[in-house]
Motif scaffolding. Sequence first.
Motif, PDB file in Angstrom:
ATOM      1  N   HIS A 139       0.765  -1.191   0.054  1.00 43.14           N
ATOM      2  CA  HIS A 139      -0.115   0.074   0.103  1.00 43.14           C
ATOM      3  C   HIS A 139       0.851   1.481   0.011  1.00 43.14           C
ATOM      4  N   LEU A 140       2.193   1.048   0.008  1.00 41.24           N
ATOM      5  CA  LEU A 140       3.098   2.215  -0.310  1.00 41.24           C
ATOM      6  C   LEU A 140       3.269   2.615  -1.897  1.00 41.24           C
ATOM      7  N   SER A 141       3.265   3.597  -2.094  1.00 35.87           N
ATOM      8  CA  SER A 141       3.459   3.998  -3.591  1.00 35.87           C
ATOM      9  C   SER A 141       4.850   3.563  -3.923  1.00 35.87           C
ATOM     10  N   ALA A 142       5.773   3.814  -3.217  1.00 37.73           N
ATOM     11  CA  ALA A 142       7.054   3.379  -3.611  1.00 37.73           C
ATOM     12  C   ALA A 142       7.984   3.274  -2.402  1.00 37.73           C
ATOM     13  N   TYR A 143       9.026   2.687  -2.339  1.00 38.52           N
ATOM     14  CA  TYR A 143       9.883   2.546  -1.300  1.00 38.52           C
ATOM     15  C   TYR A 143      11.347   2.340  -1.703  1.00 38.52           C
ATOM     16  N   GLU A 144      12.492   2.779  -1.003  1.00 40.30           N
ATOM     17  CA  GLU A 144      13.999   2.488  -1.467  1.00 40.30           C
ATOM     18  C   GLU A 144      14.642   2.369  -0.005  1.00 40.30           C
ATOM     19  N   TYR A 145      15.705   1.569  -0.026  1.00 40.61           N
ATOM     20  CA  TYR A 145      16.595   1.420   0.986  1.00 40.61           C
ATOM     21  C   TYR A 145      17.848   1.165   0.923  1.00 40.61           C
ATOM     22  N   ASP A 146      18.877   1.074   1.791  1.00 39.93           N
ATOM     23  CA  ASP A 146      20.266   0.760   1.541  1.00 39.93           C
ATOM     24  C   ASP A 146      20.273  -0.592   2.136  1.00 39.93           C
ATOM     25  N   SER A 147      20.989  -1.505   1.495  1.00 39.74           N
ATOM     26  CA  SER A 147      20.870  -3.107   1.733  1.00 39.74           C
ATOM     27  C   SER A 147      22.503  -3.558   1.813  1.00 39.74           C
ATOM     28  N   TYR A 148      22.478  -4.437   2.889  1.00 40.93           N
ATOM     29  CA  TYR A 148      23.841  -5.369   2.899  1.00 40.93           C
ATOM     30  C   TYR A 148      23.378  -6.709   2.947  1.00 40.93           C
ATOM     31  N   SER A 149      23.958  -7.464   2.100  1.00 40.49           N
ATOM     32  CA  SER A 149      23.583  -8.928   1.785  1.00 40.49           C
ATOM     33  C   SER A 149      25.010  -9.591   1.861  1.00 40.49           C
ATOM     34  N   LYS A 150      24.720 -10.919   2.644  1.00 41.86           N
ATOM     35  CA  LYS A 150      25.809 -11.925   2.666  1.00 41.86           C
ATOM     36  C   LYS A 150      25.304 -13.248   2.055  1.00 41.86           C
ATOM     37  N   MET A 151      25.773 -13.956   1.117  1.00 41.39           N
ATOM     38  CA  MET A 151      25.422 -15.238   0.640  1.00 41.39           C
ATOM     39  C   MET A 151      26.398 -16.369   0.651  1.00 41.39           C
ATOM     40  N   GLU A 152      25.956 -17.358   1.376  1.00 37.50           N
ATOM     41  CA  GLU A 152      27.039 -18.668   1.579  1.00 37.50           C
ATOM     42  C   GLU A 152      26.554 -19.982   1.027  1.00 37.50           C
ATOM     43  N   LEU A 153      27.411 -20.632   0.194  1.00 32.89           N
ATOM     44  CA  LEU A 153      27.221 -22.034  -0.173  1.00 32.89           C
ATOM     45  C   LEU A 153      27.849 -23.035   0.210  1.00 32.89           C
ATOM     46  N   ASP A 154      27.464 -23.825   1.258  1.00 28.51           N
ATOM     47  CA  ASP A 154      28.055 -24.892   1.802  1.00 28.51           C
ATOM     48  C   ASP A 154      27.952 -26.280   1.419  1.00 28.51           C
ATOM     49  N   VAL A 155      28.953 -27.358   1.778  1.00 30.20           N
ATOM     50  CA  VAL A 155      28.738 -28.813   1.346  1.00 30.20           C
ATOM     51  C   VAL A 155      28.501 -29.111   2.851  1.00 30.20           C
ATOM     52  N   ASP A 156      27.045 -29.915   3.132  1.00 29.92           N
ATOM     53  CA  ASP A 156      26.959 -30.395   4.405  1.00 29.92           C
ATOM     54  C   ASP A 156      26.761 -32.003   4.371  1.00 29.92           C
ATOM     55  N   GLY A 186      27.312 -29.709  16.970  1.00 32.43           N
ATOM     56  CA  GLY A 186      27.162 -29.297  15.481  1.00 32.43           C
ATOM     57  C   GLY A 186      27.867 -30.271  14.623  1.00 32.43           C
ATOM     58  N   LYS A 187      27.554 -30.022  13.532  1.00 35.58           N
ATOM     59  CA  LYS A 187      28.107 -30.639  12.232  1.00 35.58           C
ATOM     60  C   LYS A 187      28.883 -29.767  11.102  1.00 35.58           C
ATOM     61  N   ALA A 188      29.913 -30.321  11.097  1.00 38.44           N
ATOM     62  CA  ALA A 188      30.780 -29.389  10.198  1.00 38.44           C
ATOM     63  C   ALA A 188      30.220 -29.139   8.684  1.00 38.44           C
ATOM     64  N   VAL A 189      30.375 -28.025   8.065  1.00 36.98           N
ATOM     65  CA  VAL A 189      30.149 -27.750   6.745  1.00 36.98           C
ATOM     66  C   VAL A 189      31.474 -27.248   6.110  1.00 36.98           C
ATOM     67  N   ILE A 190      31.438 -27.658   4.789  1.00 32.94           N
ATOM     68  CA  ILE A 190      32.728 -27.057   4.015  1.00 32.94           C
ATOM     69  C   ILE A 190      32.175 -25.779   3.048  1.00 32.94           C
ATOM     70  N   PRO A 191      32.407 -24.506   3.345  1.00 33.19           N
ATOM     71  CA  PRO A 191      31.973 -23.477   2.587  1.00 33.19           C
ATOM     72  C   PRO A 191      32.776 -23.449   1.135  1.00 33.19           C
ATOM     73  N   THR A 192      31.805 -23.252   0.133  1.00 32.10           N
ATOM     74  CA  THR A 192      32.441 -23.405  -1.190  1.00 32.10           C
ATOM     75  C   THR A 192      32.257 -22.051  -1.992  1.00 32.10           C
ATOM     76  N   PHE A 193      31.480 -21.234  -1.377  1.00 35.22           N
ATOM     77  CA  PHE A 193      31.135 -19.761  -2.057  1.00 35.22           C
ATOM     78  C   PHE A 193      30.516 -18.918  -0.836  1.00 35.22           C
ATOM     79  N   ILE A 194      31.251 -17.678  -0.849  1.00 37.80           N
ATOM     80  CA  ILE A 194      30.867 -16.400  -0.037  1.00 37.80           C
ATOM     81  C   ILE A 194      30.666 -15.288  -0.702  1.00 37.80           C
TER      82      ILE A 194
END
Length: 852
Positions: A139-156, A186-194
């Motif tokens: 119901h807003l006509s528009a919006y904008e914002y600053d964004s920070y994102s982090k993505m990670e792909l792991d083998v588990d 916990g169980k270990a994971v292997i990060p392949t992408f970040i």
Amino acid sequence: MCTKNLFLFTKILTIIILTTLTTRAQFVIKGRVTDAKNGDPLPFATVGIKGKNIGAQTNFEGIFTIRAKELGDSLYVSTVGYKTRTKAIDKKSANQTIDFQLAGEAKSLDEVIVYSGENPAFKILRKLRENSEKNDRKHLSAYEYDSYSKMELDVDNISEKFKKKKVMKQIQGAIDKFEKMAGEDGKAVIPTFISETVSKFYYRESPSRKKEMVLKNNVKGVGVKEGGFVSQLVGGNLFANYNFYNNYVAFLGKDVISPIGENWKGTYKWYLSDTTDIDGHICYGMEFDPKNDKDLVFIGKAYIDTTTYALVQIDATVGKEANINFIDKIKISQELTQTSEGAWLPAKTRFLIDIAEISKNSAGMLLKMYISNKDFVINQPKPLAFYDIPVEVAEDSKETDPKFWEQARHEPFSAQDVLASKLIDTVRNVPIVRTYVEIAEIIASGYKRFDGLEIGPYLYSIAFNRIEGMRLRMGFRTNAAFSKRWVFKGFAGIGTRDLKMKYGAEANYILSRRHWTVAGIKHTYDLERIGLTPELISDNKIFYAFTRWGLYSGAFYRRENEAFIKTEPTKGITLTASLIQRNFDPLFAFKYRTNPEMNQLSPSRDYYDDTFLTLEARFAKNETYIMDGNERITLDTKRVPVVTLTYQRGLKGFLNGDFDYHKFTAKVYQTFRLGTLGRSSYLLQAGYTPSSLPAPLLYPHLGNQTLFFNRAAFNTMHYFEFVSDKFVSVQYNHNFEGLLFNRIPAIRQLKWRLLATANILYGSQKQGNQQLMDDAMPIFNPRHPSNMLESRFNFSSLDPNIPFVEVGYGIDNIFKIFRIQAFHRLTYLDHLSPSGKLPDKFTIKGSVHFSF
């Protein structure tokens, strides 16, 4: 006055001393609660001292802090979907850290039975829906914002047997460090992408437009190359901007029923669990559980503001019980903040996909995404042209300076994040890992990539048919590493039987990326089949590859020259103009009258040249693209109809063209949701030409004589069985998903999905076109390499009063990848095929496809 001052000083000193003593007597317990399998933080978990009325709740990062004047023997943690854990407390330590790793539990909430009045949760949910008019961001006509994102792909799910593999032994040291970081349970994971990304996100409601401008990113991963589409995906706001006020939450091509959508009561069981203070908002804690866990539904907890009845936080999980493939878990956690206009926007989102292992001794994969948004600007829409490019990456976006990211992150990196980044450097330099990545890349794209050049596609490399014998083909294309403007493509092939060289070359120039304007020329010489040419089959590359095998009836050699230009003047509208010259040199019995008005006295020919101009307009509202080097990849069209209008003008006498004609074609495609009944799609087509033309230049309807299902074909029709000069057709497919099979006890575990299909075609052919082909008859063709008599093609017309009709039904998702469909032909049951055979009244088609 001195006595009063002394008294005041003494009072203040006493308060300070008492406060100090109280502080010293206070115990502080801190910690973090995470998923034992994947290390993902668990927000909204309840943490308490056993036997005491003292506790806290984890925040969005899974962190908790408890301050108490006295301690008990143990600390417990509980949250929806996980087993409750307890750990001992050190009573002698004033400050201590106790972390928890919780194991998942496939246990649903018990249904709440309220004997006096209705479930108290229902009133709250009705209030939420009533107030969605002011709380929903739509119901807003528009919006904008600053964004920070982090993505990670792991083998588990790394088993002991998997650890013994050669690739694992080469990185064992780094894995040992990660196992220690995972915690005792916990169980270990292997990060392949970040990746880390700083971006600006913009949204406009009417007309609906969105744009993400990637300002800075740092991508590090196994097999990641510069200049690909990865830098456009890591922003995340285009794909993980979930809105639970909608009736469905869409991802991976699936529509999961929202727990707070309009069907909240019919799909979910609800339980009012507690009230809590979340950033100054007193909220109802509401736990929800599906009534049928095989449906596409969530389980989790939502926090709803007691004053505005707005959704403040939600933790929603789709478990492995749901009818979805290759996935153990999908989890969305979202924290919203209220804007000045009253509507709420996502401040933090955490998204996780746990991809299941293929076998017991293989590993699985984890995709994690974290998005933090701030500095919201409301109701200040940008001009429409601003949104033309949905994802725009700044030219100087690559940033690897650690100091920059320390300042840019909305939350500091955890010790696990730091270690993950270091481990990726170790993993990606292992030779066998690089080999695995290259193989996976070839399978996915069909090309082997080199610097600036790609060889393939390998799907077309080999075929066997009666005309060519063994057909060998090899092709190439350039990529953005070669040039960001010029794109060159080519192929060469030969058959061991006909010994004719086939070849093609194409050169394209990208004039504009903002309005995606491309001009190009190409030349090809190849063996094709009537009714099965690339322009009729469209983008079904697998089906086209299979049509090059076998008897190869209706074959002809074709030389083609084309010049074209394509542009997108405004978002959602693509215009194309092309000039094409083709010749038709058949290897089967074919003749047409060049002057049909002369009847039997008319000369005839067994080949022709065709030169024509094509103008095409394609309308795809809200379609989103990303760039993969020099190619555009479509993501979605918001499930609205995609309309394509085409006009062709034959140019007789120009470049040896033999025909002067007009052709008009329209096509509409749409996929849409039918509520809980599943998902439907339809393809509506119509065509008309007032001109008299040989049958191959009319509208040959696509048949299917392979064993493989083709959504765009009539699957009980033979190749080139019917030809029309005007027609209208509709091909309707419906997937009931798990609507029926999910409710059958013995079958629901198989996750089968019921399919239904109906294809209807009305068409006709005017007398002039039929007379044009009257002399078509079996004749000896000396150019045929086998020197055999080819079967006659009737070029039959449909009765304008009797439609061609076929219906089908089947089962999808057999062993997660197979589809079997049965088709019944209901009309034209005595019509002879081009080979002189009666049609198949019943046929079964299969296909292999990967879908979630």
